[in-house]
Design an enzyme around this catalytic site. Structure first.
Site, PDB file in Angstrom:
ATOM      1  N   ARG A  30       0.781  -1.512  -0.306  1.00  0.00           N
ATOM      2  CA  ARG A  30       0.063  -0.289  -0.248  1.00  0.00           C
ATOM      3  C   ARG A  30       1.109   1.294  -0.043  1.00  0.00           C
ATOM      4  O   ARG A  30       1.386   1.468   0.697  1.00  0.00           O
ATOM      5  CB  ARG A  30      -0.896   0.208   1.241  1.00  0.00           C
ATOM      6  CG  ARG A  30      -1.837  -1.020   1.237  1.00  0.00           C
ATOM      7  CD  ARG A  30      -3.041  -1.215   2.182  1.00  0.00           C
ATOM      8  NE  ARG A  30      -4.241  -2.656   2.159  1.00  0.00           N
ATOM      9  CZ  ARG A  30      -4.411  -2.289   1.164  1.00  0.00           C
ATOM     10  NH1 ARG A  30      -5.013  -1.507   0.602  1.00  0.00           N
ATOM     11  NH2 ARG A  30      -5.695  -3.507   1.225  1.00  0.00           N
ATOM     12  N   ILE A  32       2.137   4.775   1.280  1.00  0.00           N
ATOM     13  CA  ILE A  32       2.186   5.204   2.016  1.00  0.00           C
ATOM     14  C   ILE A  32       1.837   6.925   2.433  1.00  0.00           C
ATOM     15  O   ILE A  32       0.501   7.053   3.178  1.00  0.00           O
ATOM     16  CB  ILE A  32       3.876   5.902   2.287  1.00  0.00           C
ATOM     17  CG1 ILE A  32       3.767   5.640   4.060  1.00  0.00           C
ATOM     18  CG2 ILE A  32       4.401   6.845   2.018  1.00  0.00           C
ATOM     19  CD1 ILE A  32       5.576   5.710   4.647  1.00  0.00           C
ATOM     20  N   HIS A 101       7.441   1.510 -11.128  1.00  0.00           N
ATOM     21  CA  HIS A 101       6.264   0.783  -9.916  1.00  0.00           C
ATOM     22  C   HIS A 101       4.485   1.368 -11.236  1.00  0.00           C
ATOM     23  O   HIS A 101       4.462   1.798 -11.699  1.00  0.00           O
ATOM     24  CB  HIS A 101       6.158   0.960  -8.992  1.00  0.00           C
ATOM     25  CG  HIS A 101       6.436   2.810  -8.699  1.00  0.00           C
ATOM     26  ND1 HIS A 101       7.835   3.918  -9.108  1.00  0.00           N
ATOM     27  CD2 HIS A 101       5.332   3.584  -8.657  1.00  0.00           C
ATOM     28  CE1 HIS A 101       7.312   5.092  -8.736  1.00  0.00           C
ATOM     29  NE2 HIS A 101       5.807   4.994  -8.674  1.00  0.00           N
ATOM     30  N   MET A 102       3.857   0.864 -10.858  1.00  0.00           N
ATOM     31  CA  MET A 102       2.290   0.424 -11.002  1.00  0.00           C
ATOM     32  C   MET A 102       1.663   1.139 -10.286  1.00  0.00           C
ATOM     33  O   MET A 102       1.848   0.185  -8.622  1.00  0.00           O
ATOM     34  CB  MET A 102       1.704  -0.683 -12.110  1.00  0.00           C
ATOM     35  CG  MET A 102       0.903  -0.382 -12.441  1.00  0.00           C
ATOM     36  SD  MET A 102       0.343  -2.090 -13.128  1.00  0.00           S
ATOM     37  CE  MET A 102       0.862  -2.451 -14.768  1.00  0.00           C
ATOM     38  N   HIS A 103       0.635   1.678  -9.966  1.00  0.00           N
ATOM     39  CA  HIS A 103       0.044   2.624  -8.944  1.00  0.00           C
ATOM     40  C   HIS A 103      -1.253   1.957  -9.382  1.00  0.00           C
ATOM     41  O   HIS A 103      -1.920   2.213 -10.642  1.00  0.00           O
ATOM     42  CB  HIS A 103      -0.139   3.831  -9.547  1.00  0.00           C
ATOM     43  CG  HIS A 103       0.947   4.917  -8.921  1.00  0.00           C
ATOM     44  ND1 HIS A 103       0.875   5.089  -7.665  1.00  0.00           N
ATOM     45  CD2 HIS A 103       2.060   5.126  -9.485  1.00  0.00           C
ATOM     46  CE1 HIS A 103       1.562   6.073  -7.353  1.00  0.00           C
ATOM     47  NE2 HIS A 103       2.292   6.316  -9.331  1.00  0.00           N
TER      48      HIS A 103
HETATM   49  P1  5GP Z   1       6.587   8.125  -8.313  1.00  0.00           P
HETATM   50  O1  5GP Z   1       5.061   9.588  -8.479  1.00  0.00           O
HETATM   51  O2  5GP Z   1       7.569   7.946  -8.123  1.00  0.00           O
HETATM   52  O3  5GP Z   1       4.708   6.923  -9.669  1.00  0.00           O
HETATM   53  O4  5GP Z   1       5.386   7.602  -6.910  1.00  0.00           O
HETATM   54  C1  5GP Z   1       6.062   7.452  -6.202  1.00  0.00           C
HETATM   55  C2  5GP Z   1       4.807   6.817  -4.770  1.00  0.00           C
HETATM   56  O5  5GP Z   1       5.759   5.788  -3.630  1.00  0.00           O
HETATM   57  C3  5GP Z   1       4.160   8.066  -4.106  1.00  0.00           C
HETATM   58  O6  5GP Z   1       2.939   7.514  -4.448  1.00  0.00           O
HETATM   59  C4  5GP Z   1       4.844   7.503  -2.567  1.00  0.00           C
HETATM   60  O7  5GP Z   1       3.348   8.084  -1.885  1.00  0.00           O
HETATM   61  C5  5GP Z   1       5.347   5.855  -2.573  1.00  0.00           C
HETATM   62  N1  5GP Z   1       6.296   6.146  -1.766  1.00  0.00           N
HETATM   63  C6  5GP Z   1       6.785   6.727  -1.398  1.00  0.00           C
HETATM   64  N2  5GP Z   1       7.766   6.453  -0.473  1.00  0.00           N
HETATM   65  C7  5GP Z   1       7.567   5.122  -0.225  1.00  0.00           C
HETATM   66  C8  5GP Z   1       7.148   4.515   1.461  1.00  0.00           C
HETATM   67  O8  5GP Z   1       8.594   4.488   1.694  1.00  0.00           O
HETATM   68  N3  5GP Z   1       6.649   3.754   1.133  1.00  0.00           N
HETATM   69  C9  5GP Z   1       5.607   3.688   0.941  1.00  0.00           C
HETATM   70  N4  5GP Z   1       4.632   2.440   1.005  1.00  0.00           N
HETATM   71  N5  5GP Z   1       4.933   4.290  -0.499  1.00  0.00           N
HETATM   72  C10 5GP Z   1       5.928   5.481  -0.922  1.00  0.00           C
END
Ligand code: 5GP
Length: 117
Positions: A30, A32, A101-103
């Site tokens: 999940r 954060i 990563h995939m959201h």
């Molecule tokens: P991006 O913008 O790189 O596609 O998304 C990175 C995502 O990683 C963000 O939604 C952010 O909240 C999440 N994230 C960053 N650091 C951590 C962490 O230490 N643990 C978790 N579970 N999510 C993280």
């Protein structure tokens, strides 16, 4: 060599995370800072920094990300109403963690595909 990220530490069990799925190729946990009732990140166990770094060797694993996303959407109860899968790449794509990563976002209407900023 790619930089070690918090996501690699989560894969190795060196940083805490609410892990919802893992196998030999991918880990899902999940977010954060969830942006929706369901906000799960599905990542390759192998540290690939961005989509720009994928190769043909990664094709099966990348397809597996979708299979796991669909399975998790079912488990979260959001499959029927729908959800969004997002993969950001580099600065203009809004990527902040450089481990591909995939959201998986759902549980409410997610809105327009692209927000004008
Ligand atoms: P991006 O913008 O790189 O596609 O998304 C990175 C995502 O990683 C963000 O939604 C952010 O909240 C999440 N994230 C960053 N650091 C951590 C962490 O230490 N643990 C978790 N579970 N999510 C993280």
């Amino acid at each position: 060599m790619s930089e070690d990220t918090i996501f690699s530490k989560i894969v190795r069990g060196e940083a805490p995370a609410d892990i919802v799925y893992r196998d030999d190729r991918v880990t899902a946990f999940r977010d954060i800072q969830p942006q929706a009732p369901t906000h799960i990140l599905i990542i390759p166990n192998k540290a690939i920094p961005t989509v720009n770094d994928v190769t043909t060797d990664d094709e099966a694993m990348l397809g597996h990300l979708f299979v796991v996303a669909a399975k998790l959407a079912q488990e979260e109860g959001i499959a029927e109403d729908g959800y969004r899968l997002i993969v950001n790449c580099n600065h203009d794509g809004g990527q902040v963690v450089f481990h591909l990563h995939m959201h998986l976002l759902g549980g409410r209407p997610i809105g327009r595909m692209v927000q004008r900023v």
